[in-house]
Design a protein around this motif. Structure first.
Motif, PDB file in Angstrom:
ATOM      1  N   GLY A  33       0.835  -1.189   0.000  1.00 32.97           N
ATOM      2  CA  GLY A  33       0.000   0.000   0.000  1.00 32.97           C
ATOM      3  C   GLY A  33       0.874   1.244   0.000  1.00 32.97           C
ATOM      4  O   GLY A  33       2.095   1.179   0.222  1.00 32.97           O
ATOM      5  N   GLN A  34       0.242   2.379  -0.257  1.00 35.43           N
ATOM      6  CA  GLN A  34       0.983   3.635  -0.287  1.00 35.43           C
ATOM      7  C   GLN A  34       1.427   4.026   1.124  1.00 35.43           C
ATOM      8  O   GLN A  34       0.723   3.786   2.111  1.00 35.43           O
ATOM      9  CB  GLN A  34       0.106   4.745  -0.874  1.00 35.43           C
ATOM     10  CG  GLN A  34      -0.361   4.481  -2.289  1.00 35.43           C
ATOM     11  CD  GLN A  34       0.762   4.549  -3.322  1.00 35.43           C
ATOM     12  OE1 GLN A  34       1.919   4.763  -2.983  1.00 35.43           O
ATOM     13  NE2 GLN A  34       0.423   4.356  -4.581  1.00 35.43           N
ATOM     14  N   LEU A  35       2.589   4.631   1.181  1.00 29.79           N
ATOM     15  CA  LEU A  35       3.133   5.094   2.456  1.00 29.79           C
ATOM     16  C   LEU A  35       2.635   6.510   2.704  1.00 29.79           C
ATOM     17  O   LEU A  35       3.164   7.480   2.166  1.00 29.79           O
ATOM     18  CB  LEU A  35       4.663   5.059   2.405  1.00 29.79           C
ATOM     19  CG  LEU A  35       5.400   5.385   3.697  1.00 29.79           C
ATOM     20  CD1 LEU A  35       5.057   4.376   4.784  1.00 29.79           C
ATOM     21  CD2 LEU A  35       6.905   5.416   3.450  1.00 29.79           C
ATOM     22  N   THR A  36       1.597   6.636   3.526  1.00 28.20           N
ATOM     23  CA  THR A  36       1.011   7.945   3.814  1.00 28.20           C
ATOM     24  C   THR A  36       1.636   8.544   5.065  1.00 28.20           C
ATOM     25  O   THR A  36       2.292   7.854   5.860  1.00 28.20           O
ATOM     26  CB  THR A  36      -0.499   7.817   4.020  1.00 28.20           C
ATOM     27  OG1 THR A  36      -0.742   6.996   5.179  1.00 28.20           O
ATOM     28  CG2 THR A  36      -1.169   7.176   2.815  1.00 28.20           C
ATOM     29  N   ARG A  81       8.959   7.938   1.171  1.00 26.13           N
ATOM     30  CA  ARG A  81       8.557   7.301  -0.076  1.00 26.13           C
ATOM     31  C   ARG A  81       8.847   5.811  -0.009  1.00 26.13           C
ATOM     32  O   ARG A  81       9.784   5.381   0.664  1.00 26.13           O
ATOM     33  CB  ARG A  81       9.301   7.914  -1.268  1.00 26.13           C
ATOM     34  CG  ARG A  81       8.969   9.378  -1.491  1.00 26.13           C
ATOM     35  CD  ARG A  81       9.714   9.929  -2.692  1.00 26.13           C
ATOM     36  NE  ARG A  81       9.388  11.329  -2.915  1.00 26.13           N
ATOM     37  CZ  ARG A  81       9.882  12.060  -3.910  1.00 26.13           C
ATOM     38  NH1 ARG A  81      10.732  11.513  -4.763  1.00 26.13           N
ATOM     39  NH2 ARG A  81       9.528  13.323  -4.035  1.00 26.13           N
ATOM     40  N   GLY A  82       8.053   5.050  -0.731  1.00 24.97           N
ATOM     41  CA  GLY A  82       8.245   3.605  -0.761  1.00 24.97           C
ATOM     42  C   GLY A  82       6.907   2.900  -0.824  1.00 24.97           C
ATOM     43  O   GLY A  82       5.840   3.529  -0.862  1.00 24.97           O
ATOM     44  N   ALA A  83       6.956   1.557  -0.857  1.00 26.25           N
ATOM     45  CA  ALA A  83       5.752   0.726  -0.884  1.00 26.25           C
ATOM     46  C   ALA A  83       5.675  -0.050   0.423  1.00 26.25           C
ATOM     47  O   ALA A  83       6.576  -0.833   0.751  1.00 26.25           O
ATOM     48  CB  ALA A  83       5.785  -0.237  -2.074  1.00 26.25           C
ATOM     49  N   VAL A 108      11.975   2.620  -5.660  1.00 30.54           N
ATOM     50  CA  VAL A 108      10.539   2.415  -5.450  1.00 30.54           C
ATOM     51  C   VAL A 108      10.036   3.555  -4.574  1.00 30.54           C
ATOM     52  O   VAL A 108      10.272   3.580  -3.358  1.00 30.54           O
ATOM     53  CB  VAL A 108      10.254   1.055  -4.793  1.00 30.54           C
ATOM     54  CG1 VAL A 108       8.773   0.933  -4.435  1.00 30.54           C
ATOM     55  CG2 VAL A 108      10.676  -0.087  -5.716  1.00 30.54           C
ATOM     56  N   ASN A 109       9.366   4.513  -5.194  1.00 30.25           N
ATOM     57  CA  ASN A 109       8.769   5.621  -4.456  1.00 30.25           C
ATOM     58  C   ASN A 109       7.285   5.401  -4.196  1.00 30.25           C
ATOM     59  O   ASN A 109       6.721   5.992  -3.275  1.00 30.25           O
ATOM     60  CB  ASN A 109       8.960   6.928  -5.220  1.00 30.25           C
ATOM     61  CG  ASN A 109      10.423   7.315  -5.345  1.00 30.25           C
ATOM     62  OD1 ASN A 109      11.194   7.144  -4.406  1.00 30.25           O
ATOM     63  ND2 ASN A 109      10.815   7.822  -6.493  1.00 30.25           N
ATOM     64  N   THR A 110       6.655   4.581  -5.036  1.00 26.51           N
ATOM     65  CA  THR A 110       5.216   4.336  -4.951  1.00 26.51           C
ATOM     66  C   THR A 110       4.932   2.859  -5.225  1.00 26.51           C
ATOM     67  O   THR A 110       5.811   2.117  -5.688  1.00 26.51           O
ATOM     68  CB  THR A 110       4.445   5.169  -5.986  1.00 26.51           C
ATOM     69  OG1 THR A 110       4.826   4.731  -7.303  1.00 26.51           O
ATOM     70  CG2 THR A 110       4.734   6.661  -5.842  1.00 26.51           C
ATOM     71  N   VAL A 111       3.699   2.454  -4.968  1.00 23.78           N
ATOM     72  CA  VAL A 111       3.279   1.093  -5.302  1.00 23.78           C
ATOM     73  C   VAL A 111       3.401   0.866  -6.801  1.00 23.78           C
ATOM     74  O   VAL A 111       3.819  -0.211  -7.255  1.00 23.78           O
ATOM     75  CB  VAL A 111       1.836   0.852  -4.829  1.00 23.78           C
ATOM     76  CG1 VAL A 111       1.326  -0.495  -5.321  1.00 23.78           C
ATOM     77  CG2 VAL A 111       1.750   0.917  -3.309  1.00 23.78           C
TER      78      VAL A 111
END
Length: 280
Positions: A193-196, A209-211, A241-244
């Motif tokens: 999931g997104q790292l909020t 940032r990351g998944a 990897v900054n996003t899913v």
């Protein structure tokens, strides 16, 4: 080029073999029978052979045979190359729009929550509208370099940002669909999931940032590589990897059986492991 009608859904398609049409899986949805409209005005029944939701590709067998087969390229185009999108936007059959190749290996931000298909795409500024889905993206020689997939709508502030599935991906997936009825894909067995910001604060994650790893399939490659829920994947297969979507795109470019480096954050520490990519 053909038009594909599946109930109320109207999209486009491309002749792949003399009696086979390729289109998007979301165009045919769960239909088993469709109507195929040809440039000469003839309409023919079509029957959905198989679909692959991971790449959003479907193959349809046409009752009308001996269809002319276009040339499909296997190499990626270059940014700046001329591109032509052909399809049936809003029902306007055989519409052609022109532009250039804007970028390669593009992911649509935020798309992973809805589908895994909107990654590793060709970006073009040739206008793509509803109904273009499943149509051809051509280069200046008339060779098909992609199958039109999606666009970012103007209400999102976009102007002519469209995407296509690379031809090499389409050919590899359709060959599997026509041979076995299903396509095999690289697999990690990791739910992410997104790292909020609230999650970062709750888990005390030192990166923004990351998944985020939410879960792991038992015995899957991710679990065997030592991942745990709460880990944050920040690199995979040598790519950040900054996003899913970044993770899905990098995974799409690997091969089952390959051993790839993976970097994750756990308890504030950066750790590298090696994961052997599986199949799904």
């Amino acid at each position: 080029m053909v038009t594909v009608q599946a109930g109320a859904s109207l999209g486009s398609g491309v002749v792949l073999r003399s009696d086979i049409v390729v289109t998007n899986a979301h165009v045919v949805d769960d239909a088993t029978d469709v109507t195929i409209g040809f440039a000469d005005g003839v309409r023919s029944p079509g029957h959905v052979v198989a679909t692959d939701v991971v790449t959003d590709v479907a193959v349809v067998r046409s009752d009308r045979a001996d269809l002319p087969v276009p040339r499909f390229g296997t190499d990626l185009p270059r940014p700046g190359d001329v591109s032509l999108a052909i399809g049936s936007p809003l029902g306007f059959e055989n519409t052609v729009t022109a532009g250039i190749i804007s970028g390669l290996h593009r992911d649509i931000p935020g798309s992973a929550a809805q589908t895994a298909s909107l990654v590793d795409l060709i970006q073009t500024d040739a206008s793509i509208s509803p109904g273009n889905s499943g149509g051809a993206l051509l280069d200046a020689t008339g060779q098909i370099v992609g199958i039109n997939e999606a666009y970012i709508p103007p209400e999102a502030g976009a102007v002519s940002i469209g995407f296509a599935i690379p031809s090499a991906t389409v050919l590899a997936v359709t060959d599997q669909l026509l041979t076995t009825g299903r396509a095999v894909h690289p697999y990690l067995g990791v739910s992410v999931g997104q790292l909020t910001a609230p999650i970062r604060q709750q888990l005390n994650v030192p990166v923004d940032r990351g998944a985020l790893v939410l879960g792991l399939d038992a015995g899957a490659p991710g679990e065997r590589a030592g991942l745990r829920p709460g880990d944050v994947i920040v690199e995979f297969a040598g790519k950040p990897v900054n996003t899913v979507e970044d993770l899905l795109g990098a995974l799409r470019q690997t091969q089952p059986g390959a051993s790839e480096p993976l970097v994750y954050i756990r308890d504030g520490n950066r750790t590298q492991t090696t994961v052997t990519v599986g199949t799904s």
